[in-house]
Structures are given as structure tokens and as C-alpha cells.
Scaffold this active site. Sequence first.
Site, short mmCIF file in Angstrom:
data_model
loop_
_atom_site.label_atom_id
_atom_site.label_comp_id
_atom_site.label_asym_id
_atom_site.label_seq_id
_atom_site.Cartn_x
_atom_site.Cartn_y
_atom_site.Cartn_z
N ASP A 114 2.51 8.03 2.71
CA ASP A 114 2.07 6.82 2.03
C ASP A 114 2.51 5.60 2.84
O ASP A 114 3.70 5.34 2.98
CB ASP A 114 2.68 6.79 0.63
CG ASP A 114 2.09 5.69 -0.25
OD1 ASP A 114 1.30 4.88 0.26
OD2 ASP A 114 2.43 5.65 -1.44
N HIS A 150 1.81 2.68 1.79
CA HIS A 150 2.24 1.86 0.65
C HIS A 150 1.84 0.40 0.79
O HIS A 150 2.44 -0.48 0.16
CB HIS A 150 3.76 1.98 0.46
CG HIS A 150 4.19 1.96 -0.97
ND1 HIS A 150 4.83 0.88 -1.55
CD2 HIS A 150 4.08 2.88 -1.97
CE1 HIS A 150 5.11 1.15 -2.82
NE2 HIS A 150 4.65 2.35 -3.09
N HIS A 185 -3.74 9.26 -9.12
CA HIS A 185 -2.43 8.64 -8.97
C HIS A 185 -1.67 8.73 -10.28
O HIS A 185 -2.19 8.38 -11.34
CB HIS A 185 -2.64 7.17 -8.59
CG HIS A 185 -1.40 6.37 -8.39
ND1 HIS A 185 -0.90 5.53 -9.36
CD2 HIS A 185 -0.56 6.26 -7.34
CE1 HIS A 185 0.20 4.93 -8.89
NE2 HIS A 185 0.43 5.37 -7.67
N GLU A 215 -2.01 7.56 3.02
CA GLU A 215 -2.37 6.80 1.82
C GLU A 215 -2.20 5.31 2.07
O GLU A 215 -1.20 4.88 2.64
CB GLU A 215 -1.48 7.24 0.66
CG GLU A 215 -1.78 6.53 -0.64
CD GLU A 215 -0.99 7.12 -1.81
OE1 GLU A 215 -0.73 6.37 -2.77
OE2 GLU A 215 -0.66 8.33 -1.77
N GLU A 267 -4.96 3.36 -5.88
CA GLU A 267 -4.09 3.10 -7.01
C GLU A 267 -4.12 1.64 -7.44
O GLU A 267 -3.77 1.32 -8.58
CB GLU A 267 -2.65 3.51 -6.70
CG GLU A 267 -1.96 2.65 -5.66
CD GLU A 267 -0.62 3.22 -5.23
OE1 GLU A 267 0.41 2.64 -5.61
OE2 GLU A 267 -0.61 4.24 -4.52
#
Length: 382
Positions: free
Chosen positions: A183, A185, A285, A209, A235
Site C-alpha cells: 500500500d 497509501h 476495503h 495500492e 477506498e
Amino acid sequence: MKITKLTTYIVPPRWCFLKIETDEGISGWGEPVLEGRAASVAAVVDELADYLIGKDPFLIEDHWTVLYRAGFYRGGGLHMSALAGIDQALWDIKGKAFGVPVHQLLGGKLRDRIRVYSWIGGDRPSDTAAAAREVASRGFTAVKMNGTEELQFVDSHAKIDAVLARVQAIRQAMGPAFGIGVDFHGRVHRPMAKTLARELEPFHLMFIEEPVLSEHADALKDIAGQIATPIALGERLFSRWDFKRILSEGLCDIIQPDPSHAGGITETRKIAAMAEAYDVALALHCPLGPIALAANLQIDAVCYNAFIQEQSLGIHYNKGNDLLDYIKDRSVYGYADGFVAMPSGPGLGIEVNEDYVKAQAAIGHRWRNPVWRHADGSFAEW
């Protein structure tokens, strides 16, 4: 049957639960929460409740439409998360009233279980190989980790090397078949994201991700053109309209809507169906609580393109209370061999321990994500 009351509970570690009651004694539960904004979402639920009191809970599609469209201003994290929890609770009521799981009302399940992954490494990832071995000992066959700490727009390659070392340690410890998701992020800006994504290629990741924030969709084209690793995101997208460009322009391989953020079961299933039409996979998610996970699994049960499910058991955010603490039957999820079974009970398939919820709501929480800064004092994406 009429809706009589909506009650929200702010419970640790960082969740918000919703109970919707009816005049026939059937209640439904949902999880309307946006991490770090739980009280704000609860306030939106309270505003939306004015419309719902006295209404038939079975009219889910109509209620969703009114609660989304009738306020003039629509969309965004707070509104869609509040609507998500309401939608989940209404499906829970309907399933309980008919004595069947929600997936039965959605056409019936097309799978009995789904693969799950476990989080490792925390916000500042470290000792990832040992963590991967530990979760593998509990039966998991895949993990996800934050890739980096802070990264400037253009930063030292030493930070890239640190990410590569952590991922390499997992791959060497766990072998070629073990699933690894990394991720980014949203911490990585376009110049470094291109470099990091390319450098990770040899480790044959399950996905990367949010290589950049979703608002930088133009950068996704550039990154996707350079790598074979599947790109996952979603997400921080909250509706089918948010996903429209991502899907139509082929900007990702896996979508990750959150059914506690993206309008609940009703909307998330529509997003999943859109993705299936573009041959894009679904990996919902859910670093949240047990009600959210139950709603996720009801969707996974009926979506052909679902292939793996996030869940929060043992995640680093769950301090004081973990995923299973708020439900009466901890065995309902049936974790085994890296999979979790679809709940088969009526409604969402779980029985919430209401007494424990009320006791923990008296404690509450004010969870906030950390605020990071670079060495020069400027804000760093968390």
C-alpha cells in the site's frame, strides 16, 4: 413494519455502530464510520434519521435514493458513510424479517468462502518478514503492508531501497506463492511513485495500492504503462460516479470500495457490477469492525469479480478492542486456510453483543490519524 428509532454508538478502537429499531421488534445493525471522523458521521446519521422515522424499512432502494438525492448537496465521505451504515442496517432488518442472509436476497451466493489477507508492519513498516511468518502460522496466505514512511515529491533513493528490502525479506521468507500487497497509501507523489512501482516489479506482488492519490488519475496512466503489477485503489472513492472515470479509462486493475464509506451494500454492489463489465477485480476495503466485515462478506458472496477480502483481525489500530469483541459468536466468520466463510445467519449473519456495545460506547473514542511532517517542516501525507 415501521422504523421507530436510530441510535449510534461511538465505540473503541475507532468505530461507529448504528442500530435501527422497528415497531415489530426486529432491529438491524450497520457500521457508518469514516476513520477519524466518527462523530461527524454519527451527526449526519442523526440528520438523515428525520426522514426515516415511520417509514417501511423494506423500501431500501427508495430510501437510498431519497437520502442520497433529496438533500441537494450529495456525496463525499461523511454523507456516503452515514448512508452506508443506514443501508447496511436496513438490509440486516430485511434479512432477519425473512429469516435469510442478505446474500440470499441479492440472488444467492456464488461462493462459500473468500480468501482474506492480514495487515502487517503498522504505519511505519518494520520487521515485516517476522510478521508475515506469524500471520502465516495462523493460516493466512496473503498480507498487506504500508510500503513507505514519509516521501517527498522527489526523495532519496535510500527510502526506495528500504521498501525493497522489506518486501524482499517477506518474499524470501514466505516463498513465491505467498500473496503480498504493498500500500503506497497516497504517501507517494508521482515522481517517486513511478520509480517505486518499477523497482517492486521483480517481487511479483499481488497488487500495489493507491500508487498515487485517486485525484491524480492522469498519473495512473503513466504508472500503469510501465508495470505489469496490478494496480488497486478506491477506498477514498464514495460512489459509482467517483469510480466512473477510473473504470472507463482503464486506470486500475482492482477496485477497493469500502461498503462503510461508499453508500453501503446497495451502492457498493452497483460499483462492483460496473467493474465486472470492465473486467476489473474487486477487493473490498475493510480495516474496520465486525458489522462492516459482515456487510462486506454479503457483497463478496454475490459478486463474481471478488477475489480477496481485507479484514482487521489483529490490525495495529485495534488497541483495546479487536474485530470479534463486539459479537456474541466469535466462530461465525470461520477463518480457515487463509479463507473466511460467508456468514449464513439471517440478515448480515452476526449477532451483535449490545450490552458490550453500550458499555464501550460509554468509553467512546476520539481516534485521529497521525499528522506527519517532512524534515523541512512541511506536511507529509500519512
